[in-house]
Motif scaffolding. Structure first.
Motif, PDB file in Angstrom:
ATOM      1  N   ILE A   1       0.846  -1.186   0.000  1.00 33.04           N
ATOM      2  CA  ILE A   1       0.000   0.000   0.000  1.00 33.04           C
ATOM      3  C   ILE A   1       0.885   1.242   0.000  1.00 33.04           C
ATOM      4  CG2 ILE A   1      -1.698   1.339   1.298  1.00 33.04           C
ATOM      5  CD1 ILE A   1      -2.792  -1.323   2.330  1.00 33.04           C
ATOM      6  N   LYS A   2       0.646   2.116  -0.972  1.00 36.80           N
ATOM      7  CA  LYS A   2       1.419   3.350  -1.083  1.00 36.80           C
ATOM      8  C   LYS A   2       0.664   4.540  -0.511  1.00 36.80           C
ATOM      9  CE  LYS A   2       4.827   1.283  -2.697  1.00 36.80           C
ATOM     10  NZ  LYS A   2       5.852   0.964  -1.707  1.00 36.80           N
ATOM     11  N   ARG A   3      -0.674   4.528  -0.627  1.00 33.78           N
ATOM     12  CA  ARG A   3      -1.459   5.644  -0.108  1.00 33.78           C
ATOM     13  C   ARG A   3      -2.899   5.178   0.123  1.00 33.78           C
ATOM     14  NH1 ARG A   3      -0.586  10.985   0.611  1.00 33.78           N
ATOM     15  NH2 ARG A   3       1.312  10.729  -0.571  1.00 33.78           N
ATOM     16  N   ILE A   4      -3.443   5.641   1.241  1.00 32.79           N
ATOM     17  CA  ILE A   4      -4.866   5.463   1.509  1.00 32.79           C
ATOM     18  C   ILE A   4      -5.485   6.849   1.398  1.00 32.79           C
ATOM     19  CG2 ILE A   4      -6.623   4.781   3.186  1.00 32.79           C
ATOM     20  CD1 ILE A   4      -4.576   2.823   4.364  1.00 32.79           C
ATOM     21  N   GLY A   5      -6.292   7.028   0.372  1.00 32.81           N
ATOM     22  CA  GLY A   5      -6.918   8.325   0.130  1.00 32.81           C
ATOM     23  C   GLY A   5      -8.344   8.369   0.634  1.00 32.81           C
ATOM     24  N   SER A   6      -9.039   9.421   0.274  1.00 29.02           N
ATOM     25  CA  SER A   6     -10.415   9.574   0.733  1.00 29.02           C
ATOM     26  C   SER A   6     -11.378   8.657  -0.015  1.00 29.02           C
ATOM     27  CB  SER A   6     -10.866  11.026   0.571  1.00 29.02           C
ATOM     28  OG  SER A   6     -10.785  11.405  -0.791  1.00 29.02           O
ATOM     29  N   ASP A   7     -10.998   8.184  -1.209  1.00 32.00           N
ATOM     30  CA  ASP A   7     -11.896   7.300  -1.951  1.00 32.00           C
ATOM     31  C   ASP A   7     -11.210   6.105  -2.609  1.00 32.00           C
ATOM     32  OD1 ASP A   7     -10.554   8.924  -3.712  1.00 32.00           O
ATOM     33  OD2 ASP A   7     -12.280   9.384  -4.949  1.00 32.00           O
ATOM     34  N   VAL A   8      -9.884   6.000  -2.519  1.00 32.73           N
ATOM     35  CA  VAL A   8      -9.160   4.862  -3.095  1.00 32.73           C
ATOM     36  C   VAL A   8      -7.953   4.492  -2.233  1.00 32.73           C
ATOM     37  CG1 VAL A   8      -9.780   5.355  -5.495  1.00 32.73           C
ATOM     38  CG2 VAL A   8      -7.666   6.271  -4.571  1.00 32.73           C
ATOM     39  N   ILE A   9      -7.508   3.260  -2.429  1.00 26.99           N
ATOM     40  CA  ILE A   9      -6.229   2.795  -1.882  1.00 26.99           C
ATOM     41  C   ILE A   9      -5.340   2.514  -3.079  1.00 26.99           C
ATOM     42  CG2 ILE A   9      -5.037   0.934  -0.668  1.00 26.99           C
ATOM     43  CD1 ILE A   9      -7.482   0.616   1.088  1.00 26.99           C
ATOM     44  N   ILE A  10      -4.160   3.084  -3.089  1.00 18.16           N
ATOM     45  CA  ILE A  10      -3.203   2.892  -4.179  1.00 18.16           C
ATOM     46  C   ILE A  10      -2.172   1.874  -3.723  1.00 18.16           C
ATOM     47  CG2 ILE A  10      -1.489   4.003  -5.665  1.00 18.16           C
ATOM     48  CD1 ILE A  10      -4.317   5.086  -6.095  1.00 18.16           C
ATOM     49  N   ILE A  11      -1.986   0.825  -4.541  1.00 22.56           N
ATOM     50  CA  ILE A  11      -0.955  -0.167  -4.236  1.00 22.56           C
ATOM     51  C   ILE A  11       0.052  -0.207  -5.365  1.00 22.56           C
ATOM     52  CG2 ILE A  11      -2.581  -1.563  -2.897  1.00 22.56           C
ATOM     53  CD1 ILE A  11      -2.245  -3.669  -5.262  1.00 22.56           C
ATOM     54  N   ASP A  12       1.262  -0.644  -5.051  1.00 23.93           N
ATOM     55  CA  ASP A  12       2.303  -0.860  -6.049  1.00 23.93           C
ATOM     56  C   ASP A  12       2.429  -2.366  -6.200  1.00 23.93           C
ATOM     57  OD1 ASP A  12       4.401  -0.754  -7.783  1.00 23.93           O
ATOM     58  OD2 ASP A  12       5.831   0.081  -6.366  1.00 23.93           O
ATOM     59  N   GLY A  13       1.743  -2.911  -7.174  1.00 21.11           N
ATOM     60  CA  GLY A  13       1.730  -4.363  -7.310  1.00 21.11           C
ATOM     61  C   GLY A  13       1.184  -4.824  -8.641  1.00 21.11           C
ATOM     62  N   VAL A  14       1.963  -4.655  -9.699  1.00 20.12           N
ATOM     63  CA  VAL A  14       1.508  -5.093 -11.017  1.00 20.12           C
ATOM     64  C   VAL A  14       1.243  -6.599 -11.047  1.00 20.12           C
ATOM     65  CG1 VAL A  14       2.560  -3.205 -12.326  1.00 20.12           C
ATOM     66  CG2 VAL A  14       3.881  -5.255 -11.885  1.00 20.12           C
ATOM     67  N   GLU A  15       1.858  -7.348 -10.154  1.00 19.06           N
ATOM     68  CA  GLU A  15       1.663  -8.796 -10.126  1.00 19.06           C
ATOM     69  C   GLU A  15       0.240  -9.181  -9.727  1.00 19.06           C
ATOM     70  OE1 GLU A  15       3.634  -7.767  -6.122  1.00 19.06           O
ATOM     71  OE2 GLU A  15       3.676  -7.020  -8.144  1.00 19.06           O
ATOM     72  N   TYR A  16      -0.533  -8.243  -9.203  1.00 14.99           N
ATOM     73  CA  TYR A  16      -1.906  -8.534  -8.790  1.00 14.99           C
ATOM     74  C   TYR A  16      -2.911  -8.275  -9.902  1.00 14.99           C
ATOM     75  CZ  TYR A  16       0.173  -8.901  -4.247  1.00 14.99           C
ATOM     76  OH  TYR A  16       0.964  -9.314  -3.208  1.00 14.99           O
ATOM     77  N   ILE A  17      -2.508  -7.636 -10.984  1.00 12.08           N
ATOM     78  CA  ILE A  17      -3.439  -7.291 -12.054  1.00 12.08           C
ATOM     79  C   ILE A  17      -4.019  -8.554 -12.698  1.00 12.08           C
ATOM     80  CG2 ILE A  17      -3.676  -6.200 -14.317  1.00 12.08           C
ATOM     81  CD1 ILE A  17      -1.533  -4.200 -13.374  1.00 12.08           C
ATOM     82  N   GLU A  18      -3.173  -9.465 -13.120  1.00 10.38           N
ATOM     83  CA  GLU A  18      -3.659 -10.683 -13.777  1.00 10.38           C
ATOM     84  C   GLU A  18      -4.527 -11.501 -12.829  1.00 10.38           C
ATOM     85  OE1 GLU A  18      -1.987 -14.708 -15.868  1.00 10.38           O
ATOM     86  OE2 GLU A  18      -0.785 -12.880 -16.041  1.00 10.38           O
ATOM     87  N   LYS A  19      -4.151 -11.563 -11.560  1.00 14.24           N
ATOM     88  CA  LYS A  19      -4.938 -12.314 -10.579  1.00 14.24           C
ATOM     89  C   LYS A  19      -6.316 -11.685 -10.400  1.00 14.24           C
ATOM     90  CE  LYS A  19      -0.855 -13.642  -7.951  1.00 14.24           C
ATOM     91  NZ  LYS A  19      -0.155 -13.482  -6.683  1.00 14.24           N
ATOM     92  N   ALA A  20      -6.413 -10.384 -10.538  1.00 14.11           N
ATOM     93  CA  ALA A  20      -7.689  -9.687 -10.327  1.00 14.11           C
ATOM     94  C   ALA A  20      -8.659  -9.917 -11.488  1.00 14.11           C
ATOM     95  CB  ALA A  20      -7.456  -8.209 -10.145  1.00 14.11           C
ATOM     96  N   ILE A  21      -8.137 -10.093 -12.673  1.00 13.86           N
ATOM     97  CA  ILE A  21      -9.021 -10.202 -13.835  1.00 13.86           C
ATOM     98  C   ILE A  21      -9.276 -11.632 -14.272  1.00 13.86           C
ATOM     99  CG2 ILE A  21      -8.502  -7.887 -14.669  1.00 13.86           C
ATOM    100  CD1 ILE A  21      -6.547  -9.110 -16.655  1.00 13.86           C
ATOM    101  N   THR A  22      -8.635 -12.599 -13.637  1.00 18.55           N
ATOM    102  CA  THR A  22      -8.874 -14.006 -14.017  1.00 18.55           C
ATOM    103  C   THR A  22      -9.761 -14.688 -13.026  1.00 18.55           C
ATOM    104  OG1 THR A  22      -6.858 -14.739 -12.879  1.00 18.55           O
ATOM    105  CG2 THR A  22      -6.707 -14.260 -15.251  1.00 18.55           C
TER     106      THR A  22
END
Length: 84
Positions: free
Chosen positions: A63-84
């Motif tokens: 986790i890089k930032r917790i904002g008022s409406d999103v959480i930003i993560i640095d993790g391109v390795e999670y992209i494929e896992k999220a869409i499959t």
């Protein structure tokens, strides 16, 4: 941002920093009860037409930032896992 609770986090969308891909919303937290700290967040993957809702486990240190409406993560390795 100081302290937040799980109810607040569950409203937030998780987005990957480098690609802008939306991974889902916070479902739950994994807590190390011996160390008294949050270890990771569980992100619910978007439901497809015939898919059941399952989760990605994202380590807290991604986790890089917790904002008022999103959480930003640095993790391109999670992209494929999220869409499959």
């Amino acid at each position: 941002m100081g302290k937040v609770n799980l109810s607040y986090l569950r409203e937030l969308e998780v987005i990957e920093l480098n690609s802008g891909v939306r991974l889902g919303k916070v479902e739950d937290l994994i807590i190390d009860t011996e160390m008294h700290k949050v270890v990771s967040i569980l992100v619910s993957k978007p439901k497809g037409l015939f898919k059941i809702n399952d989760c990605l486990e994202v380590p807290w240190n991604k986790i890089k930032r917790i904002g008022s409406d999103v959480i930003i993560i640095d993790g391109v390795e999670y992209i494929e896992k999220a869409i499959t």
